[in-house]
Design a protein around this motif. Structure first.
Motif, mmCIF file in Angstrom:
data_model
loop_
_atom_site.group_PDB
_atom_site.id
_atom_site.type_symbol
_atom_site.label_atom_id
_atom_site.label_comp_id
_atom_site.label_asym_id
_atom_site.label_seq_id
_atom_site.Cartn_x
_atom_site.Cartn_y
_atom_site.Cartn_z
ATOM 1 N N LEU A 27 26.888 3.990 52.067
ATOM 2 C CA LEU A 27 27.333 2.685 50.872
ATOM 3 C C LEU A 27 28.421 3.535 50.222
ATOM 4 O O LEU A 27 28.915 1.913 49.725
ATOM 5 C CB LEU A 27 25.475 3.015 49.784
ATOM 6 N N PHE A 28 28.108 4.113 49.328
ATOM 7 C CA PHE A 28 29.291 4.349 48.453
ATOM 8 C C PHE A 28 30.954 4.271 48.818
ATOM 9 O O PHE A 28 31.650 3.984 48.392
ATOM 10 C CB PHE A 28 29.098 5.574 47.417
ATOM 11 N N SER A 29 31.062 4.771 50.316
ATOM 12 C CA SER A 29 32.749 4.317 50.974
ATOM 13 C C SER A 29 32.918 2.487 50.939
ATOM 14 O O SER A 29 33.865 2.181 51.324
ATOM 15 C CB SER A 29 32.713 4.493 52.302
ATOM 16 N N GLY A 30 31.623 1.754 51.369
ATOM 17 C CA GLY A 30 31.965 0.840 51.325
ATOM 18 C C GLY A 30 32.009 0.317 49.838
ATOM 19 O O GLY A 30 32.782 -1.165 49.493
ATOM 20 N N VAL A 31 31.563 0.732 48.406
ATOM 21 C CA VAL A 31 31.862 0.504 47.471
ATOM 22 C C VAL A 31 33.470 0.275 47.386
ATOM 23 O O VAL A 31 34.505 -0.342 46.368
ATOM 24 C CB VAL A 31 31.204 0.947 46.595
ATOM 25 N N THR A 32 33.565 1.435 47.863
ATOM 26 C CA THR A 32 35.147 1.804 46.721
ATOM 27 C C THR A 32 36.141 1.489 48.154
ATOM 28 O O THR A 32 37.409 0.558 47.785
ATOM 29 C CB THR A 32 35.277 3.265 47.777
ATOM 30 N N THR A 33 35.657 0.930 49.649
ATOM 31 C CA THR A 33 36.793 -0.250 49.719
ATOM 32 C C THR A 33 37.139 -1.271 49.360
ATOM 33 O O THR A 33 37.838 -2.194 48.938
ATOM 34 C CB THR A 33 35.902 -0.062 51.606
ATOM 35 N N CYS A 34 35.459 -2.087 48.867
ATOM 36 C CA CYS A 34 36.110 -3.290 47.774
ATOM 37 C C CYS A 34 36.993 -3.162 46.317
ATOM 38 O O CYS A 34 37.438 -3.805 46.458
ATOM 39 C CB CYS A 34 34.457 -3.603 47.327
ATOM 40 N N LEU A 35 36.944 -1.379 46.080
ATOM 41 C CA LEU A 35 37.065 -1.642 44.242
ATOM 42 C C LEU A 35 38.957 -1.178 44.791
ATOM 43 O O LEU A 35 39.426 -0.885 43.647
ATOM 44 C CB LEU A 35 36.018 -0.785 43.634
ATOM 45 N N PHE A 36 39.076 -0.336 45.578
ATOM 46 C CA PHE A 36 40.858 0.589 46.370
ATOM 47 C C PHE A 36 41.217 -0.084 45.784
ATOM 48 O O PHE A 36 42.387 0.450 44.957
ATOM 49 C CB PHE A 36 40.667 1.116 47.277
ATOM 50 N N PRO A 37 41.743 -1.827 46.169
ATOM 51 C CA PRO A 37 42.713 -2.425 45.691
ATOM 52 C C PRO A 37 43.137 -2.127 43.292
ATOM 53 O O PRO A 37 44.257 -1.869 43.146
ATOM 54 C CB PRO A 37 43.165 -3.797 45.680
ATOM 55 N N LEU A 38 42.229 -2.380 42.830
ATOM 56 C CA LEU A 38 42.316 -2.063 41.205
ATOM 57 C C LEU A 38 42.764 -0.639 41.381
ATOM 58 O O LEU A 38 43.637 -0.514 40.045
ATOM 59 C CB LEU A 38 40.974 -2.685 40.988
ATOM 60 N N THR A 39 42.984 0.382 41.681
ATOM 61 C CA THR A 39 43.052 2.013 41.948
ATOM 62 C C THR A 39 44.442 2.310 41.828
ATOM 63 O O THR A 39 44.945 2.237 41.403
ATOM 64 C CB THR A 39 41.993 2.706 42.605
ATOM 65 N N VAL A 40 45.010 1.026 42.925
ATOM 66 C CA VAL A 40 45.947 1.147 43.380
ATOM 67 C C VAL A 40 47.258 0.488 42.101
ATOM 68 O O VAL A 40 47.900 1.102 41.714
ATOM 69 C CB VAL A 40 46.798 0.001 44.320
ATOM 70 N N LEU A 41 46.494 -0.308 41.479
ATOM 71 C CA LEU A 41 47.107 -1.008 40.710
ATOM 72 C C LEU A 41 47.199 -0.202 39.454
ATOM 73 O O LEU A 41 48.162 -0.069 38.714
ATOM 74 C CB LEU A 41 46.692 -2.165 40.302
ATOM 75 N N LYS A 42 45.788 -0.470 38.964
ATOM 76 C CA LYS A 42 46.247 1.325 37.622
ATOM 77 C C LYS A 42 46.903 2.427 37.909
ATOM 78 O O LYS A 42 47.844 2.423 37.480
ATOM 79 C CB LYS A 42 44.793 1.478 37.859
#
Length: 355
Positions: A27-42
Motif C-alpha cells: 500500500l505505501f509503495s503505491g502512495v509513494t508512487t503517486c506523490l514522488f514528483p513532489l519530492t523531486v521538486l522539493k
C-alpha cells in the motif's frame, strides 16, 4: 489502549503482524508512487543554488524537468527510493505500533488529559520509529537525492527578471556553483551511483548527513505523530461538544464518514505543523547529502552548509522548498493516514474484527 487512543484506535496486540507487514509494504509503495514528483521538486528547490522558490518556483522547476526529461524526470531516483522504502516502511510501522503500545500506559499516568496522553505516546513512538529507520533511509536518501538533482541536460529554471539577474539565470546549474550535486555523464542508476559514492568516500559516503537526518526526521516524525494524536483528540472533543454525542471509546461508535473526516483533518494539520517547524533542518540536510567534496578540500559539514545557505539568501534561505514540502507533507499525511488506518482495520485478527 484506553485513554491514549482515539475512539477508533486499533492497537498492536489486535493486529495480524504478517499481514500488516506485507499489505502495508504494498500500500505505501503505491502512495509513494503517486506523490514522488513532489519530492523531486522539493529536493531540487532545496539543493540547487539560485533555484526559484515558492509555488512559482515549483511550477517553473516542473516545467524545466518536463521539457528536458519528460515525465520520467519527475521520477528520477524512484527505483532507489522504492527499493529502500519497503524494508524501511516495515521497520518504521512495526516499531511505531509496538512503541505506542509500550508507551501508552505510562503516558496515561503522567498526563492530565487524554489529548495530552495521546500526544505524548505518539511523540515518543514516532521519534523511536524514525530513529531506528534512519540506518536504512539515509543511504537511500543520499543516492536518490543525487539522482534527483543530477542534470543530464543541465539547465537552471529561469527566474523572473524582477527577482534575479540575467547573468545568473543564464548559467547552467553546475556553472552557478552547484557543487552540491554529483554530476555524472549520461544515464546513471542508483546502484551505479552508490558504487561511485563508495569509491570516492567509502561506505561512510552513503551515510553523509546521518546526524543531520536524525536531527531532521526524528523531531519531524515525533512532531507529526504527536500533533496527529493530539489533533484527533481535540477534534473529537470539539465534535462531541457540537453534536452532544459521546463514543465512550467504542470502535463501532463512529460512522466511517466521521472517522475519515477527523483523521484526514488531523493529518492535514499535523503535516503542516511538522513541515513548517522542521523545514530549515531539511534544507541543510538535503544540501549536505548531495554535496561533493572538492579535490583537496574539507568534507562538507552541517555547519558549513548552513553558513553558506545563510550567506546566499539570509534566513529566508532556510525556507527554500517549504511550499512543495508543505504540499507534499499535507498530501502524504492525508494519503498515509487514510492508508494506515485502513491497513490496521484490514489486518485486524479475526477475533477482534468480529467484535
Amino acid at each position: 489502549m484506553t485513554g491514549a487512543s482515539s475512539p477508533t484506535e486499533v492497537d498492536w496486540q489486535k493486529l495480524d503482524k504478517q499481514k500488516f507487514i506485507v499489505v502495508g509494504a504494498a500500500l505505501f509503495s503505491g502512495v509513494t508512487t503517486c506523490l514522488f514528483p513532489l519530492t523531486v521538486l522539493k529536493t531540487r528547490q532545496m539543493a540547487i543554488q539560485g533555484a526559484p522558490t515558492g509555488l512559482w518556483g515549483a511550477k517553473e522547476t516542473a516545467k524545466i524537468i518536463l521539457r528536458t526529461d519528460g515525465v520520467p524526470g519527475l521520477y528520477r531516483g524512484f527505483g532507489t527510493v522504492v527499493f529502500g522504502a519497503i524494508p524501511a516502511r516495515i521497520v518504521y510501522l512495526t516499531t511505531l505500533e509496538a512503541m505506542k503500545s509500550v508507551v501508552a500506559p505510562f503516558a496515561e499516568q503522567i498526563s492530565s488529559s487524554d489529548t495530552q496522553a495521546a500526544g505524548t505516546a505518539n511523540f515518543f513512538a514516532g521519534a523511536v520509529a524514525s530513529l531506528v529507520t534512519q540506518s536504512i533511509i539515509v543511504p537511500v536518501d543520499v543516492v536518490s537525492q543525487r539522482l534527483m538533482v543530477n542534470d543530464r541536460h543541465p539547465q537552471a529554471a529561469p527566474a523572473p527578471a524582477s527577482h534575479s539577474s540575467s547573468s545568473s539565470s543564464a548559467k547552467p546549474a553546475h556553472a552557478r556553483g552547484l557543487s552540491t550535486a554529483a554530476f555524472a555523464p549520461g544515464k546513471q542508476n542508483g546502484f551505479a551511483l552508490a558504487r561511485l559514492i563508495i569509491q570516492q568516500d567509502g561506505v561512510r559516503g552513503l551515510y553523509r548527513g546521518f546526524g543531520a537526518s536524525v536531527a531532521t526526521f526524528v523531531p519531524s516524525s515525533a512532531i507529526w505523530w504527536s500533533a496527529y494524536g493530539a489533533y484527533q483528540k481535540a477534534l473529537w472533543h470539539q465534535y462531541e461538544g457540537i453534536t452532544g454525542r459521546h463514543a465512550e471509546g467504542e470502535l463501532q461508535a463512529r460512522s466511517p464518514t466521521e472517522v475519515v473526516a477527523v483523521q484526514t483533518s488531523s493529518a492535514l494539520l499535523a503535516g503542516c505543523t511538522s513541515a513548517i517547524l522542521t523545514n530549515p533542518l531539511d534544507v541543510v540536510k538535503t544540501r549536505l547529502q548531495v554535496a561533493t567534496r572538492q579535490k583537496g578540500g574539507p568534507q562538507p559539514s552541517f555547519r558549513a552548509i548552513a553558513q553558506q545557505l545563510l550567506a546566499e539568501a539570509g534566513a529566508k534561505g532556510l525556507l527554500r522548498g517549504v511550499a512543495p514540502r508543505i504540499t507534499s507533507t499535507a498530501l502524504w499525511s492525508t494519503c498515509m493516514v487514510t492508508t494506515y488506518e485502513f491497513l490496521k482495520r484490514t489486518c485486524l485478527k479475526p477475533e477482534f474484527a468480529e467484535t
